[in-house]
Design an enzyme around this catalytic site. Sequence first.
Site, PDB file in Angstrom:
ATOM      1  N   HIS A  70       0.867  -1.189   0.000  1.00  0.00           N
ATOM      2  CA  HIS A  70       0.000   0.000   0.000  1.00  0.00           C
ATOM      3  C   HIS A  70       0.894   1.227   0.000  1.00  0.00           C
ATOM      4  O   HIS A  70       1.356   1.697   1.039  1.00  0.00           O
ATOM      5  CB  HIS A  70      -0.921  -0.028   1.239  1.00  0.00           C
ATOM      6  CG  HIS A  70      -1.924   1.083   1.265  1.00  0.00           C
ATOM      7  ND1 HIS A  70      -3.153   0.957   1.885  1.00  0.00           N
ATOM      8  CD2 HIS A  70      -1.899   2.339   0.777  1.00  0.00           C
ATOM      9  CE1 HIS A  70      -3.839   2.080   1.766  1.00  0.00           C
ATOM     10  NE2 HIS A  70      -3.074   2.953   1.101  1.00  0.00           N
ATOM     11  N   HIS A  79       1.381   4.859  -2.414  1.00  0.00           N
ATOM     12  CA  HIS A  79       1.034   5.727  -3.548  1.00  0.00           C
ATOM     13  C   HIS A  79       2.319   6.367  -4.042  1.00  0.00           C
ATOM     14  O   HIS A  79       2.986   7.074  -3.287  1.00  0.00           O
ATOM     15  CB  HIS A  79       0.053   6.812  -3.099  1.00  0.00           C
ATOM     16  CG  HIS A  79      -1.217   6.258  -2.525  1.00  0.00           C
ATOM     17  ND1 HIS A  79      -2.362   6.103  -3.270  1.00  0.00           N
ATOM     18  CD2 HIS A  79      -1.512   5.799  -1.281  1.00  0.00           C
ATOM     19  CE1 HIS A  79      -3.317   5.591  -2.506  1.00  0.00           C
ATOM     20  NE2 HIS A  79      -2.834   5.392  -1.296  1.00  0.00           N
ATOM     21  N   HIS A 108      -9.509   1.120  -1.340  1.00  0.00           N
ATOM     22  CA  HIS A 108      -9.434   1.750  -0.024  1.00  0.00           C
ATOM     23  C   HIS A 108     -10.854   1.683   0.559  1.00  0.00           C
ATOM     24  O   HIS A 108     -11.820   2.093  -0.113  1.00  0.00           O
ATOM     25  CB  HIS A 108      -9.052   3.225  -0.145  1.00  0.00           C
ATOM     26  CG  HIS A 108      -7.595   3.473  -0.392  1.00  0.00           C
ATOM     27  ND1 HIS A 108      -6.905   2.913  -1.441  1.00  0.00           N
ATOM     28  CD2 HIS A 108      -6.691   4.248   0.281  1.00  0.00           C
ATOM     29  CE1 HIS A 108      -5.639   3.324  -1.398  1.00  0.00           C
ATOM     30  NE2 HIS A 108      -5.481   4.136  -0.363  1.00  0.00           N
ATOM     31  N   GLU A 120     -11.184   3.452   5.894  1.00  0.00           N
ATOM     32  CA  GLU A 120     -10.085   4.295   6.390  1.00  0.00           C
ATOM     33  C   GLU A 120     -10.732   5.376   7.254  1.00  0.00           C
ATOM     34  O   GLU A 120     -10.654   5.331   8.476  1.00  0.00           O
ATOM     35  CB  GLU A 120      -9.312   4.915   5.209  1.00  0.00           C
ATOM     36  CG  GLU A 120      -8.188   5.858   5.626  1.00  0.00           C
ATOM     37  CD  GLU A 120      -7.521   6.594   4.445  1.00  0.00           C
ATOM     38  OE1 GLU A 120      -8.084   6.593   3.330  1.00  0.00           O
ATOM     39  OE2 GLU A 120      -6.436   7.197   4.668  1.00  0.00           O
ATOM     40  N   ASP A 168       1.824   3.960   2.862  1.00  0.00           N
ATOM     41  CA  ASP A 168       0.807   4.832   2.251  1.00  0.00           C
ATOM     42  C   ASP A 168       1.444   5.986   1.459  1.00  0.00           C
ATOM     43  O   ASP A 168       1.620   5.874   0.250  1.00  0.00           O
ATOM     44  CB  ASP A 168      -0.166   5.345   3.317  1.00  0.00           C
ATOM     45  CG  ASP A 168      -1.552   5.695   2.771  1.00  0.00           C
ATOM     46  OD1 ASP A 168      -1.811   5.432   1.583  1.00  0.00           O
ATOM     47  OD2 ASP A 168      -2.390   6.214   3.534  1.00  0.00           O
ATOM     48  N   ASP A 169       1.775   7.067   2.151  1.00  0.00           N
ATOM     49  CA  ASP A 169       2.372   8.255   1.519  1.00  0.00           C
ATOM     50  C   ASP A 169       3.569   8.704   2.368  1.00  0.00           C
ATOM     51  O   ASP A 169       3.491   9.723   3.073  1.00  0.00           O
ATOM     52  CB  ASP A 169       1.327   9.374   1.437  1.00  0.00           C
ATOM     53  CG  ASP A 169       0.093   8.941   0.659  1.00  0.00           C
ATOM     54  OD1 ASP A 169       0.179   8.836  -0.572  1.00  0.00           O
ATOM     55  OD2 ASP A 169      -0.949   8.684   1.295  1.00  0.00           O
TER      56      ASP A 169
HETATM   57  N1  ADE Z   1      -4.460   8.870  -1.881  1.00  0.00           N
HETATM   58  C1  ADE Z   1      -3.224   8.912  -1.362  1.00  0.00           C
HETATM   59  N2  ADE Z   1      -3.234   8.508  -0.092  1.00  0.00           N
HETATM   60  C2  ADE Z   1      -4.516   8.191   0.208  1.00  0.00           C
HETATM   61  C3  ADE Z   1      -5.176   7.710   1.355  1.00  0.00           C
HETATM   62  N3  ADE Z   1      -4.531   7.459   2.496  1.00  0.00           N
HETATM   63  N4  ADE Z   1      -6.507   7.513   1.286  1.00  0.00           N
HETATM   64  C4  ADE Z   1      -7.176   7.755   0.163  1.00  0.00           C
HETATM   65  N5  ADE Z   1      -6.607   8.208  -0.936  1.00  0.00           N
HETATM   66  C5  ADE Z   1      -5.284   8.423  -0.928  1.00  0.00           C
HETATM   67 ZN    ZN Z   2      -3.672   4.807   0.481  1.00  0.00          ZN
END
Ligand code: ADE
Ligand code: ZN
Length: 338
Positions: A17, A19, A197, A200, A278-279
Amino acid sequence: MMSMEDFIRGIPKAELHLHIEGTFEPELMFAIAGRNNIRLRHKSVEEIRAAYEFTSLQDFLDIYYEGAGILTTEQDFYDLTLAYLRKARSQNVLHSEIFCDPQTHTARGVDFSTVMEGIHRAVTDAAEESGISAKLIICFLRHLDESAAMETLEQALAFKDRIIAVGLDSTEVGHPPSKFRRVFDRARSEGFLTVAHAGEEGPAEYIRQALDLLKVSRIDHGIHCLDDRALTEELARRRIPLTVCPLSNLRLRVIDTMESHPVREMMRSGLMVTINSDDPAYFGGYVNENYLAVATAFGMTKEDIGRLAKNSFTASFLSRQEKDRMTAKVDEYMKQYG
Ligand code: ADE
Ligand code: ZN
């Protein structure tokens, strides 16, 4: 005895996971903005990092899309992806399944093929350089309508051999999986695997929809599943993996403290939990920092970490053979250091 930090650093793992636009570090933003003649709102790397105080998913997404808007050329996507894969390999990530958001780029006039070519070239070069393997998952932006997602799917058909799955991301609440039922039906009929997703910020009901309507192989985040006991039991029985991102949840205020994260309870409920970043450029940590955050918050054992690392390969879209080869590496590591 080896410290938990060193143990986590060394253990072989997969990331499921991630991005690619969320790996855009401020230093690279300045470099790429400079060569594309784009003026940034912030004057320094420090100023950019200081702006990363998020109150919600939407608050983050607004800043994340602004950053992604700097990416223009094939070389930009190449540099971004290669930097991530090098960083991941340095954390003993042996395999990564990377999300990208094509609509964020095509909406600005960047060709779908530019995004694909840049990422693909980096994946090929990184594999040659360090042996890391990677697969690509394109995500539909759920704040846009289904017809836009369908258009994106049409564009993806020409790159079928480079895309393993389609996913669903962006603003969750108010944009349930049911909105994308037809495009996911079409994607599956074209041979793509599906993920989404769900749960969340959104409710357990969205996880239910992702399973039943989108027929996903994995749930991204899914941390609100515990609100529905029957759902949790089904996820556990069917061994549907959940790609949990602890630092993301903390930084987006989905949880108040790491100690209150449901990950421990999810593991106790028999769920196939994996740990991911994630990011990472926005949330203050790559995959190892995420493992360490939960290990510290819950006093996890090396056995716990070994299980999470093994899950990361089991839950991947690697072939049976590759999964066996990778999980054997985790077993070997556990025997030596566990
Ligand atoms: N795009 C990038 N990170 C995300 C996240 N945590 N939830 C939804 N969309 C995303
Ligand atoms: Zn994500």
